[in-house]
Design an enzyme around this catalytic site. Sequence first.
Site, short mmCIF file in Angstrom:
data_model
loop_
_atom_site.label_atom_id
_atom_site.label_comp_id
_atom_site.label_asym_id
_atom_site.label_seq_id
_atom_site.Cartn_x
_atom_site.Cartn_y
_atom_site.Cartn_z
N GLY A 13 -10.74 -0.07 7.05
CA GLY A 13 -10.66 0.31 5.65
C GLY A 13 -11.29 1.67 5.45
O GLY A 13 -11.25 2.52 6.33
N CYS A 14 -11.89 1.86 4.32
CA CYS A 14 -12.50 3.14 3.98
C CYS A 14 -13.61 3.51 4.96
O CYS A 14 -14.52 2.72 5.20
CB CYS A 14 -13.06 3.08 2.56
SG CYS A 14 -13.97 4.55 2.08
N PHE A 15 -13.54 4.71 5.51
CA PHE A 15 -14.55 5.10 6.50
C PHE A 15 -15.92 5.32 5.89
O PHE A 15 -16.92 5.32 6.61
CB PHE A 15 -14.12 6.28 7.35
CG PHE A 15 -13.57 7.51 6.66
CD1 PHE A 15 -13.95 7.92 5.42
CD2 PHE A 15 -12.63 8.28 7.34
CE1 PHE A 15 -13.44 9.07 4.83
CE2 PHE A 15 -12.11 9.43 6.77
CZ PHE A 15 -12.52 9.83 5.51
N TYR A 158 -18.26 3.76 -6.46
CA TYR A 158 -17.71 3.17 -5.25
C TYR A 158 -18.83 2.68 -4.34
O TYR A 158 -18.76 1.56 -3.81
CB TYR A 158 -16.83 4.19 -4.50
CG TYR A 158 -16.11 3.58 -3.32
CD1 TYR A 158 -14.87 2.98 -3.49
CD2 TYR A 158 -16.68 3.58 -2.06
CE1 TYR A 158 -14.20 2.40 -2.42
CE2 TYR A 158 -16.02 3.00 -0.98
CZ TYR A 158 -14.78 2.41 -1.16
OH TYR A 158 -14.14 1.83 -0.10
#
Length: 183
Positions: A13-15, A158
Amino acid sequence: MNTFSTLTTLASGCFWCTEAVFKNLGGINKVTPGYTGGQKDYPTYEEVCAGTTGHAEAVQIEFDPRIISYEQILKIFFATHNPTTPNQQGNDVGTQYRSVIFFHSEKQKQIAQKMIKEIEEDKLFSGPVVTTVESFEKFYTAEEYHQNYFDRNPESGYCQAVINPKLAKLRQEYLGLLKKLKS
């Protein structure tokens, strides 16, 4: 003697999330967010996000196997993302968010495949594991503003909503593997 590389490359997913998780572990010397598994040389973040290059957001991890094993790294990898959702992690959707273990040696490949088989047999997740095991080829370091993202932006929405819960889970389940705080 260690028979596999002290490098591993993981996409989950998001690094930003993956970097924040792994840089907190003892034995991890360096975590670099970037792109791998695609067709274009030197892709940009915008190109990867558009889904046109085939790359996944990933992290390249340099580790000391005398302190943390490859198996421990993979256990944390599976514990801190959902390996049952193809091309998606939470609200992040697209092939750039797929779950992949990019192996650097035959030994890493064997360990990763064995772990996925055991996870499936033990039914640790409600659905099948879609994580792929692929040969590492090239890694492109992400733009500077992606490096150490959580450390530089801990108050962003986030980070608060997505990364902090992952770090809380890491502290709860893997306290013994966390780096010791310097006084």
